[in-house]
Design a protein around this motif. Structure first.
Motif, PDB file in Angstrom:
ATOM      1  N   ILE A  19       0.852  -1.204   0.000  1.00  0.00           N
ATOM      2  CA  ILE A  19       0.000   0.000   0.000  1.00  0.00           C
ATOM      3  C   ILE A  19       0.883   1.247   0.000  1.00  0.00           C
ATOM      4  N   LEU A  20       1.947   1.219   0.816  1.00  0.00           N
ATOM      5  CA  LEU A  20       2.851   2.369   0.855  1.00  0.00           C
ATOM      6  C   LEU A  20       3.544   2.563  -0.500  1.00  0.00           C
ATOM      7  N   ALA A  21       3.903   1.433  -1.139  1.00  0.00           N
ATOM      8  CA  ALA A  21       4.567   1.529  -2.447  1.00  0.00           C
ATOM      9  C   ALA A  21       3.615   2.147  -3.476  1.00  0.00           C
ATOM     10  N   ALA A  22       2.334   1.724  -3.424  1.00  0.00           N
ATOM     11  CA  ALA A  22       1.347   2.285  -4.352  1.00  0.00           C
ATOM     12  C   ALA A  22       1.154   3.773  -4.064  1.00  0.00           C
ATOM     13  N   ALA A  23       1.127   4.129  -2.777  1.00  0.00           N
ATOM     14  CA  ALA A  23       0.963   5.536  -2.396  1.00  0.00           C
ATOM     15  C   ALA A  23       2.118   6.368  -2.965  1.00  0.00           C
ATOM     16  N   ARG A  24       3.326   5.800  -2.920  1.00  0.00           N
ATOM     17  CA  ARG A  24       4.493   6.521  -3.476  1.00  0.00           C
ATOM     18  C   ARG A  24       4.326   6.749  -4.974  1.00  0.00           C
ATOM     19  N   LYS A  25       3.794   5.743  -5.654  1.00  0.00           N
ATOM     20  CA  LYS A  25       3.578   5.911  -7.106  1.00  0.00           C
ATOM     21  C   LYS A  25       2.608   7.048  -7.382  1.00  0.00           C
ATOM     22  N   ALA A  26       1.550   7.087  -6.589  1.00  0.00           N
ATOM     23  CA  ALA A  26       0.544   8.131  -6.792  1.00  0.00           C
ATOM     24  C   ALA A  26       1.164   9.503  -6.535  1.00  0.00           C
ATOM     25  N   LEU A  80      -6.908   2.898   4.108  1.00  0.00           N
ATOM     26  CA  LEU A  80      -5.487   2.659   4.368  1.00  0.00           C
ATOM     27  C   LEU A  80      -4.615   3.404   3.355  1.00  0.00           C
ATOM     28  N   MET A  81      -5.060   3.416   2.103  1.00  0.00           N
ATOM     29  CA  MET A  81      -4.272   4.099   1.075  1.00  0.00           C
ATOM     30  C   MET A  81      -4.191   5.599   1.367  1.00  0.00           C
ATOM     31  N   VAL A  93      -7.834  12.147   0.147  1.00  0.00           N
ATOM     32  CA  VAL A  93      -9.162  11.923   0.711  1.00  0.00           C
ATOM     33  C   VAL A  93      -9.712  10.648   0.085  1.00  0.00           C
ATOM     34  N   SER A  94     -10.210   9.734   0.911  1.00  0.00           N
ATOM     35  CA  SER A  94     -10.805   8.513   0.362  1.00  0.00           C
ATOM     36  C   SER A  94     -12.313   8.695   0.215  1.00  0.00           C
ATOM     37  N   LEU A  95     -12.860   8.058  -0.820  1.00  0.00           N
ATOM     38  CA  LEU A  95     -14.301   8.152  -1.075  1.00  0.00           C
ATOM     39  C   LEU A  95     -14.872   6.775  -1.411  1.00  0.00           C
ATOM     40  N   THR A  96     -16.057   6.482  -0.884  1.00  0.00           N
ATOM     41  CA  THR A  96     -16.759   5.261  -1.304  1.00  0.00           C
ATOM     42  C   THR A  96     -17.464   5.550  -2.632  1.00  0.00           C
ATOM     43  N   ARG A 122     -13.688  16.544  -8.454  1.00  0.00           N
ATOM     44  CA  ARG A 122     -13.007  17.718  -9.030  1.00  0.00           C
ATOM     45  C   ARG A 122     -12.610  18.716  -7.953  1.00  0.00           C
ATOM     46  N   LYS A 123     -13.545  18.995  -7.048  1.00  0.00           N
ATOM     47  CA  LYS A 123     -13.260  19.968  -5.975  1.00  0.00           C
ATOM     48  C   LYS A 123     -12.078  19.503  -5.141  1.00  0.00           C
ATOM     49  N   LEU A 124     -12.091  18.216  -4.787  1.00  0.00           N
ATOM     50  CA  LEU A 124     -11.017  17.684  -3.953  1.00  0.00           C
ATOM     51  C   LEU A 124      -9.675  17.727  -4.696  1.00  0.00           C
ATOM     52  N   LEU A 125      -9.710  17.426  -5.989  1.00  0.00           N
ATOM     53  CA  LEU A 125      -8.479  17.476  -6.784  1.00  0.00           C
ATOM     54  C   LEU A 125      -7.957  18.910  -6.860  1.00  0.00           C
ATOM     55  N   ASP A 126      -8.877  19.849  -7.098  1.00  0.00           N
ATOM     56  CA  ASP A 126      -8.467  21.253  -7.224  1.00  0.00           C
ATOM     57  C   ASP A 126      -7.869  21.776  -5.925  1.00  0.00           C
ATOM     58  N   ALA A 127      -8.279  21.164  -4.807  1.00  0.00           N
ATOM     59  CA  ALA A 127      -7.720  21.583  -3.518  1.00  0.00           C
ATOM     60  C   ALA A 127      -6.399  20.873  -3.225  1.00  0.00           C
ATOM     61  N   GLY A 128      -5.866  20.156  -4.212  1.00  0.00           N
ATOM     62  CA  GLY A 128      -4.538  19.563  -4.049  1.00  0.00           C
ATOM     63  C   GLY A 128      -4.517  18.162  -3.472  1.00  0.00           C
ATOM     64  N   ASN A 129      -5.669  17.535  -3.376  1.00  0.00           N
ATOM     65  CA  ASN A 129      -5.706  16.175  -2.827  1.00  0.00           C
ATOM     66  C   ASN A 129      -5.445  15.118  -3.894  1.00  0.00           C
ATOM     67  N   ILE A 130      -4.887  14.002  -3.455  1.00  0.00           N
ATOM     68  CA  ILE A 130      -4.968  12.788  -4.256  1.00  0.00           C
ATOM     69  C   ILE A 130      -6.283  12.144  -3.831  1.00  0.00           C
ATOM     70  N   VAL A 131      -7.148  11.864  -4.787  1.00  0.00           N
ATOM     71  CA  VAL A 131      -8.441  11.277  -4.433  1.00  0.00           C
ATOM     72  C   VAL A 131      -8.326   9.758  -4.511  1.00  0.00           C
ATOM     73  N   ILE A 132      -8.694   9.088  -3.419  1.00  0.00           N
ATOM     74  CA  ILE A 132      -8.610   7.632  -3.384  1.00  0.00           C
ATOM     75  C   ILE A 132     -10.036   7.073  -3.492  1.00  0.00           C
ATOM     76  N   ALA A 133     -10.332   6.447  -4.623  1.00  0.00           N
ATOM     77  CA  ALA A 133     -11.694   6.020  -4.910  1.00  0.00           C
ATOM     78  C   ALA A 133     -11.849   4.514  -4.734  1.00  0.00           C
ATOM     79  N   ALA A 134     -12.927   4.113  -4.063  1.00  0.00           N
ATOM     80  CA  ALA A 134     -13.186   2.679  -3.872  1.00  0.00           C
ATOM     81  C   ALA A 134     -13.660   2.079  -5.196  1.00  0.00           C
ATOM     82  N   GLY A 135     -12.984   1.026  -5.623  1.00  0.00           N
ATOM     83  CA  GLY A 135     -13.397   0.364  -6.855  1.00  0.00           C
ATOM     84  C   GLY A 135     -14.610  -0.511  -6.625  1.00  0.00           C
ATOM     85  N   PHE A 136     -15.250  -0.948  -7.741  1.00  0.00           N
ATOM     86  CA  PHE A 136     -16.178  -2.080  -7.671  1.00  0.00           C
ATOM     87  C   PHE A 136     -17.530  -1.766  -7.069  1.00  0.00           C
TER      88      PHE A 136
END
Ligand code: ASP
Ligand code: MG
Length: 595
Positions: A19-26, A80-81, A93-96, A122-136
């Motif tokens: 998870i940390l490695a993926a976070a670094r990629k992001a 966790l991500m 910010v994580s989102l379901t 979009r709002k969260l991205l514009d505020a400088g966040n990496i948005v973490i979206a739940a798949g599936f």
């Protein structure tokens, strides 16, 4: 600023380190000047574990509750991500599914996406966040949690990329791209630099487990380039776009579906509507059928063969037993020791002799072909399971798939989208108004210049198809659709194929000449047949199309002589005199879905 969607599959987030490695990629992608949306699957095999748990408290868990349960897997990994990104000093910010506005229909455990409202992301991205979206996962009109079906995180990722008009959609997974065949089955499989949407759709539905096939439908529909790559390295992966890897290769990949079973229903009265009834009964039981081959039989009776997944044979047999009585058929046979081997390639639509080459490869390996179906970009043969690996290898070798084609595309930069501004406006309108995954057909057409030739009661032996099509090809006859099926008779087979009407007499002469040599009991043909085609995207995940076609044609009193299905089209052969009538009935049936 560019926008990148990065998806990490279960194996890529299986433990805290990953998870940390993926976070670094992001974070690296963000530092490269991009806005970043990360889509994650449940950790490791968590979804399987949750399904196990459910089955321990209930043999048939209610689908709504199943989705409530399964969606928690992704909720764990997004949280966790996001924490991992924070611990590395960046904002996330994580989102379901519900929180990010993925609206679906209410088909629990296999919901389809209707709309995505991208404002919050979009709002969260514009505020400088990496948005973490739940798949599936998503939410239906009543606020129930839904899931998109196993492997559905790919679909979330591509759908988000479409809705956000992302510049890239990266699928990070445990393999470094798409191979010419599954490397676990054939070590000589080759990594491809690029593959087309259509080819990937076919391969995905043939069991090349790299991507969820609905995600490819999305990508094609909304023009999203996909980059499949390893989450454990930064090497270049495989690009999925409109064009094939090589503009001249007939075949780009091969696939094997190991556990298939064949069912042949014998002596079905050859009147409009019989296949419809059979396949409707199977569809009612949610049994997916494949490789449908109907052969013109004697005394107005036909044999219908098709394959199902081996694990569904029992269920299918029960349905077929009833269907035989209902239809007044004479009986049925089954074989559960078969596998399907297929080749796929956009290039075969423009070349002749491709099917023949495949039949030769299989014959030269001493393997008997039990059934054949072809479509414009796919040829499938059914063989005994014990020989399937050898057949796959023979075919892979025959098309030299282990070697990079000389004119293979070598890319260094991700492509930019090609959709024109008007397309984009239209697409964006669609995203808000319509169901994103709604069936959309591009055209319904009639080609009325063909003839059919049928060889029946031929003793089935390795090499038969290869020899027949050798003879036909050396006479310069251009073969289009080919089907071979098992006859009711022990060890006998029938082969039907379509050719240009202008070559009918010539072809009949060639085939008559083969009669003695190959003990072909009967050669029949029809000089005046036509092909009705329905084309669109992802026709196999919308199984209702084939049934709908049978339905429309049966009500118009049109008898179906041959059929083939692929991701791109469903084609049926009918007598010429029924062409216009049949076409009108199909246009009426699918009026709503036609673009
Ligand atoms: N976690 C879900 C599954 O295992 C979705 C996915 O991985 O894409 O099927
Ligand atoms: Mg997965």
């Amino acid at each position: 600023m560019a926008l990148v969607v990065q998806k990490f599959g279960g194996t890529s987030v299986a433990d805290p380190e990953k998870i940390l490695a993926a976070a670094r990629k992001a974070i690296r992608a963000q530092q490269g000047g991009n806005q970043v949306v990360v889509v994650v699957s449940a950790m490791g095999h968590n979804t399987d574990l949750l399904i196990d748990l459910a089955n321990q408290v209930n043999d048939a868990p209610p689908a709504r509750e199943m989705d409530m349960l399964l969606s928690t897997g992704e909720q764990v990994s997004v949280a966790l991500m996001a924490m991992a990104v924070h611990s590395l000093g960046h904002k996330a910010v994580s989102l379901t599914g519900a929180q990010m506005g993925i609206h679906t229909d209410s088909s629990f455990t296999k919901a389809r996406i209707r709309t995505i409202s991208s404002d919050r992301i979009r709002k969260l991205l514009d505020a400088g966040n990496i948005v973490i979206a739940a798949g599936f996962q998503g939410i239906d009109d009543e606020g129930n949690i839904t899931t998109l079906g196993r492997g559905g995180s790919d679909t979330t990722a591509v759908a988000l990329a479409a809705a956000l008009r992302a510049d890239a959609c990266e699928i990070h997974t445990d393999v470094d791209g798409v191979y010419t065949t599954d490397p676990r089955q054939l070590p000589e499989a080759r990594h491809m630099s690029q593959i087309s949407y259509d080819e990937m759709l076919e391969l995905a539905s043939l069991g090349a487990g790299v991507m969820h096939n609905r995600s490819i439908e999305f990508a094609k529909k909304y023009d999203v380039p996909i980059h499949v790559r390893s989450s454990f390295s930064d090497v270049r992966g495989t690009l999925i776009v409109s064009e094939s890897e090589s503009p001249t290769s007939a075949v780009c990949g091969a696939a094997m579906t190991r556990s298939e079973a064949r069912i042949t229903v014998q002596g079905v009265p050859d009147v409009p509507g019989s296949s419809l009834q059979l396949f409707k009964l199977l569809a009612n039981q949610k049994i997916d059928v494949d490789m449908i081959v109907q052969n013109v039989g004697e005394e107005n009776r036909a044999d219908i063969s098709f394959t199902v997944l081996n694990e569904e044979l029992k269920k299918a047999t029960a349905v077929v037993k009833d269907a035989v009585k209902l239809l007044g058929a004479t009986g049925f046979t089954t074989d559960n020791e078969v596998s399907k081997v297929s080749v796929v390639g956009l290039g075969m639509a423009k070349q002749t002799g491709v099917a023949q080459k495949m039949f030769h490869a299989v014959a030269d390996a001493g393997i008997n072909i039990q059934m054949i179906t072809t479509s414009e970009i796919k040829i499938s043969v059914l063989v005994a399971r014990g020989q399937s690996q050898a057949a796959l290898r023979a075919v892979h070798q025959a098309f030299v798939l282990e070697t990079t084609p000389r004119d293979a595309v070598e890319w260094t930069e991700l492509p930019t989208r090609k959709a024109s501004p008007t397309d984009v406006t239209k697409l964006l309108g669609d995203l808000q108004a319509a169901d994103m995954e709604q069936l959309r057909l591009s055209d319904i057409s009639l080609s009325d210049n063909q003839a059919r030739v049928t060889l029946s009661d031929v003793p089935d032996a390795p090499g038969l198809a290869a020899k027949v099509f050798d003879a036909v090809a050396s006479a310069g006859v251009f073969v289009d659709m080919i089907v071979q099926s098992c006859d009711g008779f022990q060890g006998a087979t029938s082969i039907s194929f379509t050719i240009p009407r202008s070559q009918y007499e010539q072809c009949m002469e060639v085939v008559e000449g083969l009669k003695k040599q190959y003990q072909i009991r009967r050669v029949t043909g029809c000089r005046e047949i036509c092909k009705l085609s329905v084309r669109g995207i992802g026709l196999r995940s919308h199984t209702s199309v084939a049934i709908g076609m049978f339905d429309a044609l049966a009500s118009a009193g049109v008898n179906v002589e041959m059929i083939n299905t692929s991701e791109l089209s469903v084609n049926v052969v009918v007598a010429s005199q029924h062409g216009q009538n049949g076409l009108a009935s199909l246009k009426k049936k699918f009026a709503e879905n036609l673009n």
